[in-house]
Scaffold this active site. Sequence first.
Site: not given
Length: 515
Positions: A15, A38, A60, A91-93, A121-122, A178
């Site tokens: 994360p 990313d 992005k 990122g994360g998983d 994961t976060a 998100m």
Amino acid sequence: MSLNPGIVYLVGAGPGDPGLLTRRGYEVLRRADLVVYDQLANDRLLDIAPATAERVFVGKTQGKLTLPQDDMNRLLAERAGRGLTVVRLKGGDPYVFGRGAEEAEYLHAAGIPFVVIPGVTAGVGVTAYAGLPVTHRAAASAVAFVTGHEDPEAIANDRTSLDWPALARFPGTLVFYMGVTRLASICRTLVREGKPSTTPAAMVQSGTLVRQRTVIGTLDDLADRVAQAGLGPPALLVVGEVIARRPGLNWFEERPLFGRRIVVTRPAEETDRSATSLEDLGAEVLTAPTVVIRPVDDFSDVDHAITRLSEFDWLVFTSSNGVIHFLDRLLAKGLDLRALGSIGLAAIGPSTADALVSYHLRADLVPTSHRSEALAEALIGRASGKRILLARADRGRTILKDELERVAHVEQVTVYRNTDVSALPVEVANRIEAGSIDWITLTSSAITERLHALLPESARARIGREIRLASISPLTSEAAARLGWPVAAESADSTWDGLVAAIVNAEAASPTSRR
Ligand code: SAH
């Protein structure tokens, strides 16, 4: 077809905290030919890949993908098809809201071998760092990871992929990814579908990083609180009774230097260790060496001294760099520690003595106060009438030699050089100028003077006021005072660890006001 078939590793980067990469992820990154990443993957992880590896950013910028998903899929397949080892760092998983499965399916269809390396994961990592256990025997026996991508109030019921009444009834912790921009709508919908408006809710931004921020509230007021605090993506929304456990579990944000932004001005060779000791206490560390340590241009004096070691009774080191450069040269000449014979070893302080220990040597003399005067005094007691060799830098104080010469035969040899850097790193200079730094460490008079010379007047004026100074010794503090910079914290024992402790004490007495 290449004889050496390529492969794509879909690697979970964790994360944010680079230490949360798995060991397997580390191993494949170390031999990557191409790394595709990313913004959610920590930049520092890119340093693990070989310097020759190509690095392609596909995240992005200003809300837009720099490379559309299809093009990115093609890039992975094409490079692996050429026989390269490709790491897709996510990122994360990779499979938790990361489109990792779509990438894997594309590769499968293209006949490209792939391997998935899961990540933290976060929903698990960020929550743990925010003091929010996702399950707890007394508070939650289930956890759901939910996308917050859809606005429940804007999407028709028959088009939503989420069952909001079921989520409202869910017997456990809800973790929304998100969801920052739809936060208010998500909270209202849960309440409308029957979840009590008093249910605890939290939002964590930039979790596991030094800039982590957490806002706690209820379904009723969290959106307002988050707006007030100005939180933005990436952030996680957590809903459930586990949030009440946070007071006893908030280890990360309660570390003594959490969120403090500290500039370390030590020579690059020493910054790693120094940075780690501050980072372990929660600080964000920016390194800005003002001096670079270099070997001497011409080793003939050092070599001559090494061949004459048996003529001396004492070998005196005034820095760990002195130890390293002298002994490395000795070893590089094909000698070993026996070349030191029975010479006495003196070190100015504990870190110099530690450097000796790393060569399996023990200092015979380390003064209790770590400065030249104390070393001279201690040596005068033991080395009167003896022959002393001082291993030193090309510049520095001469007091040790001057004092010892009164009672002993002294020779000096320059074993390394200090060279000034011509500029500070741009980011550090900008942040000092903007006042978005809390502390600057000063570890010698020379570094202090050099820092002053490198900064524009507008930046100098902030130092000692909004930006506090931490000094390693009274001499260094005096150098700062001469430049008009008051020191806010001073090491009690002229060591780096003492300097860190002085910052911790100063923060406890008068904390930096947080953002
Ligand atoms: N695959 C990732 C999630 C990608 S979706 C994983 O397993 O963690 C992106 C969302 O993840 C963000 O909008 C945010 O909700 C969450 N997220 C990722 N990193 C985060 C972090 N450091 N702090 C808070 N939320 C984070």
